[in-house]
Design a protein around this motif. Sequence first.
Motif, mmCIF file in Angstrom:
data_model
loop_
_atom_site.group_PDB
_atom_site.id
_atom_site.type_symbol
_atom_site.label_atom_id
_atom_site.label_comp_id
_atom_site.label_asym_id
_atom_site.label_seq_id
_atom_site.Cartn_x
_atom_site.Cartn_y
_atom_site.Cartn_z
ATOM 1 N N TRP A 1 -8.829 -1.075 -5.555
ATOM 2 C CA TRP A 1 -9.406 -1.418 -4.265
ATOM 3 C C TRP A 1 -10.834 -1.939 -4.440
ATOM 4 O O TRP A 1 -11.597 -1.381 -5.253
ATOM 5 C CB TRP A 1 -9.499 -0.178 -3.356
ATOM 6 C CG TRP A 1 -8.231 0.300 -2.733
ATOM 7 C CD1 TRP A 1 -7.618 1.495 -2.946
ATOM 8 C CD2 TRP A 1 -7.441 -0.371 -1.726
ATOM 9 N NE1 TRP A 1 -6.483 1.608 -2.166
ATOM 10 C CE2 TRP A 1 -6.353 0.480 -1.409
ATOM 11 C CE3 TRP A 1 -7.537 -1.609 -1.084
ATOM 12 C CZ2 TRP A 1 -5.382 0.130 -0.466
ATOM 13 C CZ3 TRP A 1 -6.576 -1.962 -0.155
ATOM 14 C CH2 TRP A 1 -5.516 -1.097 0.147
ATOM 15 N N GLU B 1 -11.445 -3.283 1.543
ATOM 16 C CA GLU B 1 -10.094 -3.385 2.117
ATOM 17 C C GLU B 1 -9.230 -4.379 1.356
ATOM 18 O O GLU B 1 -8.097 -4.650 1.760
ATOM 19 C CB GLU B 1 -10.192 -3.806 3.595
ATOM 20 C CG GLU B 1 -10.928 -2.812 4.469
ATOM 21 C CD GLU B 1 -10.277 -1.427 4.431
ATOM 22 O OE1 GLU B 1 -9.052 -1.339 4.621
ATOM 23 O OE2 GLU B 1 -11.005 -0.428 4.185
ATOM 24 N N LYS C 1 -4.655 -9.283 0.059
ATOM 25 C CA LYS C 1 -4.684 -8.656 1.390
ATOM 26 C C LYS C 1 -3.273 -8.177 1.666
ATOM 27 O O LYS C 1 -2.318 -8.953 1.540
ATOM 28 C CB LYS C 1 -5.127 -9.655 2.460
ATOM 29 C CG LYS C 1 -6.583 -10.067 2.350
ATOM 30 C CD LYS C 1 -6.953 -11.007 3.499
ATOM 31 C CE LYS C 1 -8.335 -11.601 3.314
ATOM 32 N NZ LYS C 1 -9.430 -10.625 3.344
#
Lengths: 159, 159
Positions: free
Chosen positions: B37, B40, B121
């Motif tokens: 990560w 986000e 994403k």
Amino acid sequence: MNKVEKIAIQDEYPDEFAWCYGCGRLNTEGHHIRTVWEGEETVTYYESGDKFTAIPGFVYGGFIASLVDCHGTGSAALALHRKNGHEPGDSVEPPRFVTASLHVDYLKPTPQGVQLKAVGKVEEIHPKKFKVHVKLYAGDEHVVNGEVVAAFMPASFVK
Amino acid sequence: MNKVEKIAIQDEYPDEFAWCYGCGRLNTEGHHIRTVWEGEETVTYYESGDKFTAIPGFVYGGFIASLVDCHGTGSAALALHRKNGHEPGDSVEPPRFVTASLHVDYLKPTPQGVQLKAVGKVEEIHPKKFKVHVKLYAGDEHVVNGEVVAAFMPASFVK
């Protein structure tokens, strides 16, 4: 003539384009993917062995993507070469393609230890751009569908 | 904590799922793709060196497809793990995903000799299925778009 004896399109790429990790005959570390005509279809056979593992017993999806990719560009080269009146073995240098896009649908896990066979149908979508529809078989089992859009290699690709 | 020190999702896959040629930490021959990560977004860094050649000077598209693939499944695992309240390093075994489909658009040739960075994403499209939108950068250059549909690994995948 059996499939082993046929001259593949990759056997005739010019030396400077024969270093591809997937299909370059001069790349000693690579996969040496070789694509031939079988009638109106293009075919690549591959013994993947047990090197390219996803989960033990099944073939790695990234290797399958590589196989679809080079089968696709090789199929496009075969198609344009034939359109230009040539076949592998007739001493005319074939065209070389690059991948514009690659799509792979993994229908089911691909078992290791059986021969892989990629079968392509080539569709001309532009005079210098081809879409190759690929079905991959592990033995008799249809395991993957693929689609490659391959474009005639632009001069900018050569250093 | 810099990117090198972060614990990747692949660092915590159970041993029996850690043999993937692309991202298995126990596969001594493989790529060892590691996904973390960054806020986000999910990120994989890779120094591809000069092994995976398309045309000399440019990275092989099949390797890029592999990178997008494992970055995608790793990103989906990170996302479900976080949804379940966990982060890499908190001693809870993460979920493991398989690729349902892979799409790669090669926007331009990817140069060798610069760090590759895949940025993902994650979009949930089903409680156990995620679509990962991937952008690949070679240095500062945006070279590839990818899309991976990753599904929670079915029990049938384990021998």
